[in-house]
Design an enzyme around this catalytic site. Structure first.
Site, PDB file in Angstrom:
ATOM      1  N   ASN A  42       0.871  -1.172   0.000  1.00  0.00           N
ATOM      2  CA  ASN A  42       0.000   0.000   0.000  1.00  0.00           C
ATOM      3  C   ASN A  42       0.908   1.221   0.000  1.00  0.00           C
ATOM      4  O   ASN A  42       1.425   1.626   1.044  1.00  0.00           O
ATOM      5  CB  ASN A  42      -0.914  -0.020   1.230  1.00  0.00           C
ATOM      6  CG  ASN A  42      -1.870   1.169   1.277  1.00  0.00           C
ATOM      7  OD1 ASN A  42      -1.782   2.089   0.475  1.00  0.00           O
ATOM      8  ND2 ASN A  42      -2.773   1.162   2.238  1.00  0.00           N
ATOM      9  N   ARG A  92      -2.585  -2.144  -3.485  1.00  0.00           N
ATOM     10  CA  ARG A  92      -3.782  -1.336  -3.294  1.00  0.00           C
ATOM     11  C   ARG A  92      -3.704  -0.151  -4.250  1.00  0.00           C
ATOM     12  O   ARG A  92      -2.731   0.602  -4.254  1.00  0.00           O
ATOM     13  CB  ARG A  92      -3.864  -0.821  -1.867  1.00  0.00           C
ATOM     14  CG  ARG A  92      -5.100   0.058  -1.631  1.00  0.00           C
ATOM     15  CD  ARG A  92      -4.936   0.963  -0.439  1.00  0.00           C
ATOM     16  NE  ARG A  92      -6.134   1.773  -0.233  1.00  0.00           N
ATOM     17  CZ  ARG A  92      -6.127   2.953   0.368  1.00  0.00           C
ATOM     18  NH1 ARG A  92      -5.001   3.475   0.804  1.00  0.00           N
ATOM     19  NH2 ARG A  92      -7.256   3.623   0.530  1.00  0.00           N
ATOM     20  N   HIS A 107     -12.759   2.819  -0.020  1.00  0.00           N
ATOM     21  CA  HIS A 107     -12.727   1.805   1.044  1.00  0.00           C
ATOM     22  C   HIS A 107     -13.388   0.493   0.589  1.00  0.00           C
ATOM     23  O   HIS A 107     -13.862  -0.294   1.410  1.00  0.00           O
ATOM     24  CB  HIS A 107     -13.458   2.293   2.313  1.00  0.00           C
ATOM     25  CG  HIS A 107     -12.802   3.449   3.000  1.00  0.00           C
ATOM     26  ND1 HIS A 107     -13.530   4.417   3.685  1.00  0.00           N
ATOM     27  CD2 HIS A 107     -11.504   3.807   3.108  1.00  0.00           C
ATOM     28  CE1 HIS A 107     -12.702   5.314   4.185  1.00  0.00           C
ATOM     29  NE2 HIS A 107     -11.473   4.969   3.858  1.00  0.00           N
ATOM     30  N   HIS A 163     -17.622   2.058   7.919  1.00  0.00           N
ATOM     31  CA  HIS A 163     -16.163   2.049   8.031  1.00  0.00           C
ATOM     32  C   HIS A 163     -15.760   3.396   8.632  1.00  0.00           C
ATOM     33  O   HIS A 163     -15.740   4.422   7.944  1.00  0.00           O
ATOM     34  CB  HIS A 163     -15.528   1.855   6.643  1.00  0.00           C
ATOM     35  CG  HIS A 163     -14.029   1.913   6.648  1.00  0.00           C
ATOM     36  ND1 HIS A 163     -13.242   0.799   6.462  1.00  0.00           N
ATOM     37  CD2 HIS A 163     -13.173   2.951   6.811  1.00  0.00           C
ATOM     38  CE1 HIS A 163     -11.969   1.149   6.511  1.00  0.00           C
ATOM     39  NE2 HIS A 163     -11.903   2.453   6.724  1.00  0.00           N
ATOM     40  N   ARG A 173     -11.748  15.676   7.087  1.00  0.00           N
ATOM     41  CA  ARG A 173     -12.574  15.998   5.924  1.00  0.00           C
ATOM     42  C   ARG A 173     -13.984  16.372   6.362  1.00  0.00           C
ATOM     43  O   ARG A 173     -14.537  15.773   7.283  1.00  0.00           O
ATOM     44  CB  ARG A 173     -12.637  14.817   4.964  1.00  0.00           C
ATOM     45  CG  ARG A 173     -11.299  14.403   4.377  1.00  0.00           C
ATOM     46  CD  ARG A 173     -11.456  13.214   3.444  1.00  0.00           C
ATOM     47  NE  ARG A 173     -10.182  12.589   3.167  1.00  0.00           N
ATOM     48  CZ  ARG A 173      -9.988  11.275   3.121  1.00  0.00           C
ATOM     49  NH1 ARG A 173     -10.990  10.444   3.344  1.00  0.00           N
ATOM     50  NH2 ARG A 173      -8.796  10.777   2.856  1.00  0.00           N
ATOM     51  N   GLU A 228      -8.138  -5.265   5.307  1.00  0.00           N
ATOM     52  CA  GLU A 228      -7.980  -4.917   3.901  1.00  0.00           C
ATOM     53  C   GLU A 228      -6.805  -5.637   3.267  1.00  0.00           C
ATOM     54  O   GLU A 228      -6.858  -6.016   2.092  1.00  0.00           O
ATOM     55  CB  GLU A 228      -7.830  -3.400   3.764  1.00  0.00           C
ATOM     56  CG  GLU A 228      -9.087  -2.638   4.179  1.00  0.00           C
ATOM     57  CD  GLU A 228      -8.906  -1.140   4.192  1.00  0.00           C
ATOM     58  OE1 GLU A 228      -9.147  -0.507   3.149  1.00  0.00           O
ATOM     59  OE2 GLU A 228      -8.522  -0.600   5.243  1.00  0.00           O
TER      60      GLU A 228
END
Length: 403
Positions: free
Chosen positions: A10, A94, A183, A211, A244, A387
């Site tokens: 990742n 990813r 996600h 999530h 955010r 993940e």
């Protein structure tokens, strides 16, 4: 001897997270992180999970991603898990944005890489770093299958009614403006694990997945397929997050430009990095926010209330989208660990069949578990996400040698 190992990478703009897994039993052989790549002092943390060795950490200049992956390869080799091992079947990457073209894990070719590059304008913070990681890994092992697993892929099953914005169609199509969602590997894994927890097949279960980490997103999953999700063209839309804003009136941007004199870049920074919980109360760590709430801090209390209000709105909306809900699953850092968030999100929704058992909710565990009372019509679950395992499973299913 069959190759059963998968290295999951990742790659961020200044970091590389990695895990090496053996897919014969889904066990982890090593995990690690390289951070502050390109800075004066970088840090590499490596933990072998076989052979009894402990965590190793070192700080030194690591100039770029190529140097970072070479350092990772050296750490793995020191544990007898080198990238030159014949047991390594593939490297899974990813990739944040796959647009509409990539709906499943994909073996990376020159054409695939070119398409990921074409998507950079809709994922300028993420895809360039993902591309750098891919190219570096290709250079280190050009003979090995490299697989892209896309954050957006799980959400490509959304109907057009959910994916389209109500703007001019020609303009939207020209600039690829639509809701993609993110996600996706987490939502796919957690929705499937929730069905397993209920003792049912994914095709028979409707799940709302929450999530909740520093980035946060919700999804409505009907019979194993995503039909709605909260993030949109970018990861900015939807829930209140650590930094955010989530949903805002688009005219806020015009107002801040015209009245506030802010540039587009300044508004971008405001909404992505200086908003959400940190913008509301100065903290984006839910543990610290809850500590402040318990001490009577008004700013932290308001931030928490706004966070929960938005979350509850999405639960209700996705309940309506699905029509029938079998379970709500909380996952990721906040979802898995913040009992007050889970309790508050469900409070007052008893008419929808939702309830949380206080004692079950207070239990801390790394295992998937139900936290709803037996009488609840809708199961409420805590399902730790994984993940990296999802990426490894998808990668191995595509290119692994089952013999």
């Amino acid at each position: 001897m069959s190759a059963t190992r998968v290295l999951v990478l990742n790659s961020g703009s200044s970091s590389v997270k990695y895990q090496l897994l053996d897919m014969s039993d889904s066990s982890r052989l090593a995990v690690g992180l390289v951070e502050r790549i390109g800075e004066e002092t970088s840090r590499l943390k490596h933990t072998p999970l076989t052979g009894g060795g402990g965590e190793r950490e070192r700080e030194e200049p690591i100039a770029d991603h190529e140097a970072a992956l070479k350092a990772v390869a050296a750490e793995l080799a020191a544990d007898g898990l080198g990238l030159d091992s014949p047991e390594l079947a593939a490297i899974g990457h990813r990739v944040v944005h796959g647009g509409l073209k990539f709906t499943a894990p994909t073996v990376i070719t020159d054409d695939v890489l070119a398409e990921i590059e074409r998507l950079v304008p809709v994922a300028p913070l993420h895809n360039p770093a993902n591309i750098t990681g891919i190219r570096t890994a290709q250079a280190l092992r050009p003979d090995l299958p490299q697989v892209a697993v896309f954050d957006t892929a799980f959400h490509t099953t959304m109907p057009e009614a959910a994916a389209r914005y109500a703007i001019d169609v020609a303009t939207a199509d020209e600039h690829r403006v639509r809701r993609y969602g993110f996600h996706g590997t987490s939502h796919a894994y957690v929705s499937r694990e929730t069905a397993k927890l209920l003792g049912k097949a994914p095709a028979d279960v409707n799940v709302i997945v929450l999530h909740l980490g520093n980035g946060a997103s919700a999804s409505a999953v009907r019979g194993g397929r995503c039909v709605e999700t909260s993030m949109g063209l970018t990861p900015l839309e939807g829930l209140v997050m650590g930094t955010r804003s989530g949903d805002v009136d688009p005219a806020v941007v015009f107002h801040l430009a015209r009245v506030g004199g802010m540039s587009i870049d300044e508004v971008d920074t405001l909404l992505n990095k200086k908003s959400g919980l940190v913008g509301l109360c100065g903290d984006n760590d839910m543990r610290e926010i809850r500590r402040r709430v318990d001490e009577g801090d008004e700013a932290a209390s308001l931030a928490f209330d706004i966070y929960i209000h938005r979350l509850k709105k999405y639960i209700g909306a996705y309940y309506a989208v699905l029509g029938r809900v079998d379970a709500i699953a909380f996952t990721a850092g906040v979802g898995e660990n913040a009992a007050p968030v889970r309790e508050a999100a469900v409070a007052g929704l008893e008419e929808l069949g939702l309830a949380v058992d206080g004692e079950l909710n207070a239990v801390r565990s790394d295992e998937a578990r139900l936290i709803s009372p037996e009488y609840a019509r809708v199961a409420v679950a805590v399902v730790p996400t994984d993940e990296e395992l999802e990426i490894a499973q998808q990668t191995y299913a595509l290119v692994g040698n089952p013999s």
